[in-house]
Design a protein around this motif. Structure first.
Motif, PDB file in Angstrom:
ATOM      1  N   VAL A 131       0.920  -1.189  -0.008  1.00 30.49           N
ATOM      2  CA  VAL A 131      -0.204  -0.155  -0.075  1.00 30.49           C
ATOM      3  C   VAL A 131       0.912   1.195   0.016  1.00 30.49           C
ATOM      4  O   VAL A 131       1.939   1.183   0.495  1.00 30.49           O
ATOM      5  N   ASN A 132       0.412   2.335  -0.387  1.00 33.95           N
ATOM      6  CA  ASN A 132       1.148   3.590  -0.701  1.00 33.95           C
ATOM      7  C   ASN A 132       1.272   4.094   1.092  1.00 33.95           C
ATOM      8  O   ASN A 132       0.368   4.527   1.897  1.00 33.95           O
ATOM      9  N   PRO A 133       2.626   4.321   1.443  1.00 32.91           N
ATOM     10  CA  PRO A 133       2.980   4.607   2.813  1.00 32.91           C
ATOM     11  C   PRO A 133       2.505   6.075   3.094  1.00 32.91           C
ATOM     12  O   PRO A 133       2.417   6.487   4.249  1.00 32.91           O
TER      13      PRO A 133
ATOM     14  N   GLY B 100       0.674  -2.946   4.792  1.00 31.54           N
ATOM     15  CA  GLY B 100      -0.594  -3.546   4.038  1.00 31.54           C
ATOM     16  C   GLY B 100      -0.394  -3.854   2.532  1.00 31.54           C
ATOM     17  O   GLY B 100       0.907  -3.426   1.910  1.00 31.54           O
ATOM     18  N   TRP B 101      -1.193  -4.414   1.963  1.00 28.31           N
ATOM     19  CA  TRP B 101      -1.079  -5.056   0.500  1.00 28.31           C
ATOM     20  C   TRP B 101      -2.428  -4.725  -0.281  1.00 28.31           C
ATOM     21  O   TRP B 101      -3.301  -5.061   0.113  1.00 28.31           O
TER      22      TRP B 101
ATOM     23  N   ARG C  68      -3.197   0.463   9.343  1.00 28.82           N
ATOM     24  CA  ARG C  68      -4.366   1.216   9.332  1.00 28.82           C
ATOM     25  C   ARG C  68      -4.138   2.374   8.195  1.00 28.82           C
ATOM     26  O   ARG C  68      -3.270   2.962   7.974  1.00 28.82           O
ATOM     27  N   ASN C  69      -5.402   2.609   7.517  1.00 28.11           N
ATOM     28  CA  ASN C  69      -5.110   3.838   6.618  1.00 28.11           C
ATOM     29  C   ASN C  69      -5.457   5.166   7.176  1.00 28.11           C
ATOM     30  O   ASN C  69      -5.900   5.172   8.335  1.00 28.11           O
TER      31      ASN C  69
ATOM     32  N   GLU D 266     -10.067  11.497  -1.009  1.00 27.55           N
ATOM     33  CA  GLU D 266      -9.387  12.558  -0.583  1.00 27.55           C
ATOM     34  C   GLU D 266      -8.771  12.092   0.816  1.00 27.55           C
ATOM     35  O   GLU D 266      -9.487  11.870   1.742  1.00 27.55           O
ATOM     36  N   TRP D 267      -7.431  12.023   0.589  1.00 27.43           N
ATOM     37  CA  TRP D 267      -6.524  11.470   1.853  1.00 27.43           C
ATOM     38  C   TRP D 267      -6.353  12.799   2.869  1.00 27.43           C
ATOM     39  O   TRP D 267      -5.864  13.842   2.564  1.00 27.43           O
TER      40      TRP D 267
END
Length: 162
Positions: A42-44, A51-52, A77-78, A147-148
């Motif tokens: 996953v994008n750090p 995560g994957w 977690r995201n 939107e992060w």
């Protein structure tokens, strides 16, 4: 009407396939969920921990939905985020958390389905002790990308009101 029927058929198929895949692949080994060769880290910038993710379907123009398989190691977690078009989560393995901003955390188990309405700020991920996996369905993708926002701090994560 046709679009609603198509999305319903896709949702039923994803639930059936994820159950078959989990059984046939023997995904859970000593409480660890198998990470396949098709999955990418996953994008750090958007996740805390490892995560994957595997994109299962991304033809959003034709089908109006994106589908990803996401695996979280314990503690992963995201960040807080929101989806302009909403999102559906289908838990396939393990134990995880889902929380909307300002609300108590929900503990998630295999078979749980979470419907996240457009623009609702939330996060999701594994518990500190357990691996966790879900299928993420991005709905109404023409509304725009996620939107992060800021990370879920360790203080927030380890002091959740359950």
């Amino acid at each position: 009407m046709k679009r609603k029927i198509l999305i319903s058929a896709i949702l039923v198929s994803v639930i059936a396939i994820s159950g078959i895949k989990a059984q046939n692949m023997g995904n859970v080994k000593s409480d660890k969920i198998e990470v396949t060769d098709k999955m990418q880290p996953v994008n750090p910038e958007w996740f805390t921990g490892n995560g994957w993710l595997e994109s299962m379907m991304s033809d959003t123009e034709t089908f109006g939905v994106s589908i990803s398989n996401v695996v979280f190691e314990p503690g992963c977690r995201n960040h807080w985020h929101k989806h302009p078009g909403g999102q559906l989560l289908i838990v396939t393995e393990g134990t995880g958390y889902y929380q909307e901003r300002g609300k108590p955390v929900q503990i998630l188990h295999k078979g749980d389905v979470i419907a996240i309405y457009p623009y609702v700020e939330h996060w999701h991920g594994a518990t500190p002790e357990n691996w966790f996996a879900h299928m993420a369905l991005g709905t109404n993708p023409d509304a725009g990308p996620a939107e992060w926002l800021e990370p879920v701090s360790d203080e927030e994560y380890y002091n959740l009101e359950k």
